[in-house]
Motif scaffolding. Structure first.
Motif, PDB file in Angstrom:
ATOM      1  N   VAL A   1      -2.197   8.668   4.014  1.00  0.00           N
ATOM      2  CA  VAL A   1      -0.798   8.744   3.584  1.00  0.00           C
ATOM      3  C   VAL A   1      -0.687   9.535   2.274  1.00  0.00           C
ATOM      4  CG1 VAL A   1       1.232   7.407   2.895  1.00  0.00           C
ATOM      5  CG2 VAL A   1      -0.176   6.631   4.797  1.00  0.00           C
ATOM      6  N   TYR A   2      -1.617   9.283   1.367  1.00  0.00           N
ATOM      7  CA  TYR A   2      -1.590   9.980   0.084  1.00  0.00           C
ATOM      8  C   TYR A   2      -1.710  11.499   0.285  1.00  0.00           C
ATOM      9  CZ  TYR A   2      -3.155  11.571  -4.500  1.00  0.00           C
ATOM     10  OH  TYR A   2      -3.296  12.245  -5.677  1.00  0.00           O
TER      11      TYR A   2
ATOM     12  N   ASP B   1       7.180  -3.581   9.841  1.00  0.00           N
ATOM     13  CA  ASP B   1       7.542  -2.755   8.698  1.00  0.00           C
ATOM     14  C   ASP B   1       9.013  -2.338   8.762  1.00  0.00           C
ATOM     15  OD1 ASP B   1       6.225  -1.876   6.421  1.00  0.00           O
ATOM     16  OD2 ASP B   1       6.236   0.202   7.146  1.00  0.00           O
TER      17      ASP B   1
ATOM     18  N   LYS C   1       1.619  -8.253   8.440  1.00  0.00           N
ATOM     19  CA  LYS C   1       1.099  -7.604   7.232  1.00  0.00           C
ATOM     20  C   LYS C   1       0.311  -8.623   6.416  1.00  0.00           C
ATOM     21  CE  LYS C   1       3.768  -4.109   5.095  1.00  0.00           C
ATOM     22  NZ  LYS C   1       4.943  -3.795   4.254  1.00  0.00           N
TER      23      LYS C   1
ATOM     24  N   VAL D   1       1.839   9.225  -6.492  1.00  0.00           N
ATOM     25  CA  VAL D   1       2.353  10.592  -6.384  1.00  0.00           C
ATOM     26  C   VAL D   1       3.399  10.860  -7.482  1.00  0.00           C
ATOM     27  CG1 VAL D   1       3.649  12.185  -4.915  1.00  0.00           C
ATOM     28  CG2 VAL D   1       1.857  10.770  -3.915  1.00  0.00           C
TER      29      VAL D   1
ATOM     30  N   ARG E   1       8.696  10.093   4.701  1.00  0.00           N
ATOM     31  CA  ARG E   1       7.533   9.327   4.258  1.00  0.00           C
ATOM     32  C   ARG E   1       7.256   8.118   5.151  1.00  0.00           C
ATOM     33  NH1 ARG E   1       7.236   9.092  -2.351  1.00  0.00           N
ATOM     34  NH2 ARG E   1       7.170  11.335  -2.656  1.00  0.00           N
ATOM     35  N   TYR E   2       8.311   7.557   5.708  1.00  0.00           N
ATOM     36  CA  TYR E   2       8.107   6.387   6.571  1.00  0.00           C
ATOM     37  C   TYR E   2       7.372   6.781   7.843  1.00  0.00           C
ATOM     38  CZ  TYR E   2      11.186   3.947   3.431  1.00  0.00           C
ATOM     39  OH  TYR E   2      11.728   3.375   2.314  1.00  0.00           O
TER      40      TYR E   2
ATOM     41  N   TYR F   1      -5.982   4.275   5.720  1.00  0.00           N
ATOM     42  CA  TYR F   1      -4.522   4.336   5.624  1.00  0.00           C
ATOM     43  C   TYR F   1      -4.055   5.016   4.331  1.00  0.00           C
ATOM     44  CZ  TYR F   1       0.266   2.854   4.782  1.00  0.00           C
ATOM     45  OH  TYR F   1       1.601   2.847   4.480  1.00  0.00           O
ATOM     46  N   MET F   2      -4.519   4.490   3.191  1.00  0.00           N
ATOM     47  CA  MET F   2      -3.998   4.996   1.924  1.00  0.00           C
ATOM     48  C   MET F   2      -4.394   6.450   1.671  1.00  0.00           C
ATOM     49  SD  MET F   2      -3.941   1.674  -0.529  1.00  0.00           S
ATOM     50  CE  MET F   2      -3.139   2.472  -1.857  1.00  0.00           C
ATOM     51  N   ARG F   3      -5.609   6.790   2.019  1.00  0.00           N
ATOM     52  CA  ARG F   3      -6.023   8.184   1.797  1.00  0.00           C
ATOM     53  C   ARG F   3      -5.258   9.139   2.689  1.00  0.00           C
ATOM     54  NH1 ARG F   3     -10.070   8.150  -1.800  1.00  0.00           N
ATOM     55  NH2 ARG F   3     -10.533  10.347  -1.919  1.00  0.00           N
TER      56      ARG F   3
ATOM     57  N   SER G   1       0.841  -1.209   0.000  1.00  0.00           N
ATOM     58  CA  SER G   1       0.000   0.000   0.000  1.00  0.00           C
ATOM     59  C   SER G   1       0.866   1.245   0.000  1.00  0.00           C
ATOM     60  CB  SER G   1      -0.875   0.061   1.252  1.00  0.00           C
ATOM     61  OG  SER G   1      -1.368  -1.175   1.573  1.00  0.00           O
ATOM     62  N   PHE G   2       1.903   1.209   0.823  1.00  0.00           N
ATOM     63  CA  PHE G   2       2.776   2.366   0.945  1.00  0.00           C
ATOM     64  C   PHE G   2       3.464   2.672  -0.387  1.00  0.00           C
ATOM     65  CE2 PHE G   2       6.975   4.126   2.197  1.00  0.00           C
ATOM     66  CZ  PHE G   2       6.512   5.335   2.665  1.00  0.00           C
TER      67      PHE G   2
ATOM     68  N   ARG H   1      -7.725  -0.211   4.813  1.00  0.00           N
ATOM     69  CA  ARG H   1      -6.501   0.085   4.069  1.00  0.00           C
ATOM     70  C   ARG H   1      -6.762   1.124   2.978  1.00  0.00           C
ATOM     71  NH1 ARG H   1      -5.017  -4.568   0.154  1.00  0.00           N
ATOM     72  NH2 ARG H   1      -6.523  -3.457  -1.105  1.00  0.00           N
ATOM     73  N   ASP H   2      -7.814   0.885   2.170  1.00  0.00           N
ATOM     74  CA  ASP H   2      -8.057   1.766   1.022  1.00  0.00           C
ATOM     75  C   ASP H   2      -8.579   3.135   1.436  1.00  0.00           C
ATOM     76  OD1 ASP H   2      -7.278  -0.337  -0.468  1.00  0.00           O
ATOM     77  OD2 ASP H   2      -9.246  -0.803  -1.311  1.00  0.00           O
TER      78      ASP H   2
ATOM     79  N   VAL I   1       1.514  12.808   1.972  1.00  0.00           N
ATOM     80  CA  VAL I   1       2.696  12.817   1.094  1.00  0.00           C
ATOM     81  C   VAL I   1       2.558  13.919   0.048  1.00  0.00           C
ATOM     82  CG1 VAL I   1       3.899  11.514  -0.716  1.00  0.00           C
ATOM     83  CG2 VAL I   1       3.319  10.392   1.433  1.00  0.00           C
TER      84      VAL I   1
ATOM     85  N   ILE J   1      -6.495   6.954  -5.879  1.00  0.00           N
ATOM     86  CA  ILE J   1      -5.902   5.760  -5.262  1.00  0.00           C
ATOM     87  C   ILE J   1      -6.890   4.615  -5.107  1.00  0.00           C
ATOM     88  CG2 ILE J   1      -3.802   6.551  -4.075  1.00  0.00           C
ATOM     89  CD1 ILE J   1      -5.516   7.049  -1.648  1.00  0.00           C
ATOM     90  N   SER J   2      -8.172   4.941  -4.961  1.00  0.00           N
ATOM     91  CA  SER J   2      -9.110   3.818  -4.824  1.00  0.00           C
ATOM     92  C   SER J   2      -9.303   3.083  -6.153  1.00  0.00           C
ATOM     93  CB  SER J   2     -10.451   4.293  -4.266  1.00  0.00           C
ATOM     94  OG  SER J   2     -10.850   5.481  -4.884  1.00  0.00           O
TER      95      SER J   2
ATOM     96  N   GLU K   1      11.216  -5.392   8.232  1.00  0.00           N
ATOM     97  CA  GLU K   1      11.232  -5.803   6.825  1.00  0.00           C
ATOM     98  C   GLU K   1      12.187  -4.922   6.017  1.00  0.00           C
ATOM     99  OE1 GLU K   1       7.630  -5.150   4.567  1.00  0.00           O
ATOM    100  OE2 GLU K   1       7.738  -7.155   3.698  1.00  0.00           O
TER     101      GLU K   1
ATOM    102  N   LYS L   1      15.890  -6.082   4.302  1.00  0.00           N
ATOM    103  CA  LYS L   1      16.159  -5.960   2.868  1.00  0.00           C
ATOM    104  C   LYS L   1      17.647  -5.823   2.624  1.00  0.00           C
ATOM    105  CE  LYS L   1      12.490  -4.314  -0.134  1.00  0.00           C
ATOM    106  NZ  LYS L   1      11.763  -3.177  -0.674  1.00  0.00           N
TER     107      LYS L   1
ATOM    108  N   ILE M   1       1.200   4.316  -2.951  1.00  0.00           N
ATOM    109  CA  ILE M   1       0.991   5.757  -2.795  1.00  0.00           C
ATOM    110  C   ILE M   1       2.162   6.530  -3.397  1.00  0.00           C
ATOM    111  CG2 ILE M   1       0.761   7.614  -1.116  1.00  0.00           C
ATOM    112  CD1 ILE M   1      -0.541   5.239   0.634  1.00  0.00           C
TER     113      ILE M   1
ATOM    114  N   SER N   1       3.817   7.090   7.016  1.00  0.00           N
ATOM    115  CA  SER N   1       3.203   5.770   6.939  1.00  0.00           C
ATOM    116  C   SER N   1       2.916   5.220   8.335  1.00  0.00           C
ATOM    117  CB  SER N   1       4.114   4.822   6.173  1.00  0.00           C
ATOM    118  OG  SER N   1       3.638   3.513   6.271  1.00  0.00           O
TER     119      SER N   1
END
Lengths: 83, 389
Positions: B291-292, B343, B268, A49, B303-304, B287-289, A41-42, B283-284, B295, A61-62, B346, B350, A45, B307
């Motif tokens: 963060v969007y 998060d 996750k 952008v 950005r982290y 969270y996503m709205r 998800s992250f 989520r949709d 950002v 985004i949806s 993870e 990496k 976004i 999030s």
């Protein structure tokens, strides 16, 4: 709708490679980004952008669902549709 | 008046078997009679709430309220797309649910409530968001009511999305497709019996009901934790099988709710497999709205961090949604912390490659750890630990 040029594809792939932090994408345009754990998800976004800023294409985004935007190639096609 | 709470009684199943028989026969011929389906929908709405007329009245007022909001916002949005209208519409749309959830503390508000208010609220809110994004340009009232009052999922989801539901409504399945849907639906309904009324029932009666679990000792609480987690899963996954199965008989492919959640390899992954229609909704649309927006407007550089805040908001809202009670809020915060820590791990992994992804032993260990992290969260959720605070 625009024609998908090599230049456009390259541009999208380079944004993708940046956001996913993986150069593998360019070599493998049909890999499932969410299944492979390269995109979440992250990441989505950040992508939306970047597309807005660098390509001037806005995607609600949806509307970015994981079935229609699953692979780099599908993303290129979806973006071209919205240009 | 006898009660027809969905999937709660043998009576309910007999009733829908009779009512859906014409739907199935028509379906096998590749046909659908919209008028008949609408009559079933209206009848079911009355029967589901029949035992509690006050709930029926609340429900009717609620759907009219949401219909007015959606149509009103649609008209305003067509004139001018401003954030102000959008936020007012969202607040008004959430308001009934908020008041009902507040009734955990202020009992006089509980008169507003009715079975399934959360699920119908989620559906309405999502439509307002789609209108804001320009993805929904028109909402015929008949379609809206069909979507909101769709009885197979009215009491506890799964939460469908309007555009997805509408495309199933617009397309009448061919005789061949319907046959697959029918088999799928019947299979689901029988799985539902197995999960909810056999496994779930046995766990509830013999495991959780065991006197061994009564004392506040470590071992009792541990046993309760496993038992409760299993019960929660089999009971709710069983319900979801019924809801998806009956939807399927009506030609609607309601989204899945569970995908082997106890085999998740991290937190996750768990939230992509547990109560999926709810967690995807959060989520949709949260969270996503969040963060969007953050950002895009550059509220913060990191950005982290954005999030992490988004994750916290997401799970806090989820906690409060379960009810304005301490153990639900702790449950929300617990998941937020687990999610953020994972998060970070993870991202760290990496570059450091401590946790090999494709090693089967590591995979197995990941599942065991995740399972325990999750079961502990359910223990908090159950209220069994409430004697601690």
């Amino acid at each position: 709708m625009i024609e998908i040029t090599q230049e456009f594809t390259d541009k999208v792939f380079s944004i993708l490679a940046d956001v996913c932090d993986s150069e593998e994408i360019k070599a493998n345009p049909n890999m499932k980004l969410f299944d492979e754990g390269l995109l979440d998800s992250f990441g989505t976004i950040s992508l939306v952008v970047e597309f807005e800023q660098q390509l001037n294409i806005s995607v609600p985004i949806s509307d970015f669902n994981r079935d229609d935007w699953a692979t780099p190639m599908m993303i290129v096609q979806q973006l071209a549709k919205r240009k | 008046m006898i009660s027809f709470i969905p999937y709660a009684s043998f009576r309910f199943f007999c009733l829908i078997a009779v009512l859906l028989l014409p739907v199935i026969i028509l379906g096998l011929m590749g046909k659908r009679n919209l008028l008949y389906n609408d009559c079933v929908a209206i009848l079911m709405t009355f029967l589901i709430f029949a035992a509690q007329p006050a709930q029926l009245i609340s429900f009717l007022i609620f759907i009219i309220w949401e219909a007015v909001l959606i149509r009103g916002y649609l008209a305003l949005r067509a004139r001018k797309n401003t954030g102000l209208y959008f936020y007012i519409a969202i607040v008004l749309s959430v308001l009934p649910l908020f008041l009902v959830k507040l009734s955990a503390d202020v009992t006089s508000l509980s008169v507003l409530g009715f079975l399934g208010i959360s699920y119908v609220s989620f559906k309405s809110i999502q439509m307002i968001i789609d209108i804001r994004d320009g993805l929904l340009k028109e909402v015929p009232l008949s379609q809206f009511f069909r979507f909101i009052t769709f009885f197979p999922t009215i009491s506890s989801g799964p939460i469908d999305r309007y555009r997805r539901f509408k495309s199933d409504m617009d397309q009448i399945p061919s005789a061949l497709t319907y046959r697959t849907l029918l088999y799928h639906g019947l299979n689901k309904i029988f799985l539902g019996f197995l999960y909810k009324y056999i496994i779930g029932y046995l766990i509830h009666k013999y495991w959780m009901g065991s006197p061994l679990l009564d004392s506040n000792t470590f071992s009792s609480i541990l046993l309760y934790m496993y038992g409760y987690s299993m019960y929660l899963f089999f009971d709710f996954a069983g319900y979801s099988h019924f809801a998806i199965g009956v939807s399927s008989l009506m030609g609607i492919q309601t989204p899945e709710n569970f995908n082997k959640p106890f085999l998740s390899r991290n937190i996750k992954d768990f939230w992509n497999r547990w109560h999926m229609s709810l967690s995807f909704w959060f989520r949709d649309f949260i969270y996503m709205r969040f963060v969007y927006t953050a950002v895009k407007n550059k509220w913060l550089k990191n950005r982290y961090l954005i999030s992490d805040i988004g994750i916290t908001v997401n799970f806090l809202v989820m906690g409060f949604w379960h009810g304005f009670m301490l153990h639900y809020i702790i449950y929300g915060i617990y998941h937020a912390i687990a999610f953020i820590l994972f998060d970070k791990f993870e991202r760290w992994n990496k570059t450091h490659h401590l946790w090999a992804k494709d090693n089967p032993w590591v995979h197995g260990l990941s599942i065991v750890i995740t399972f325990h992290v999750v079961c502990f969260s359910f223990l908090i959720f159950s209220g069994r630990l409430n004697f601690l605070w």
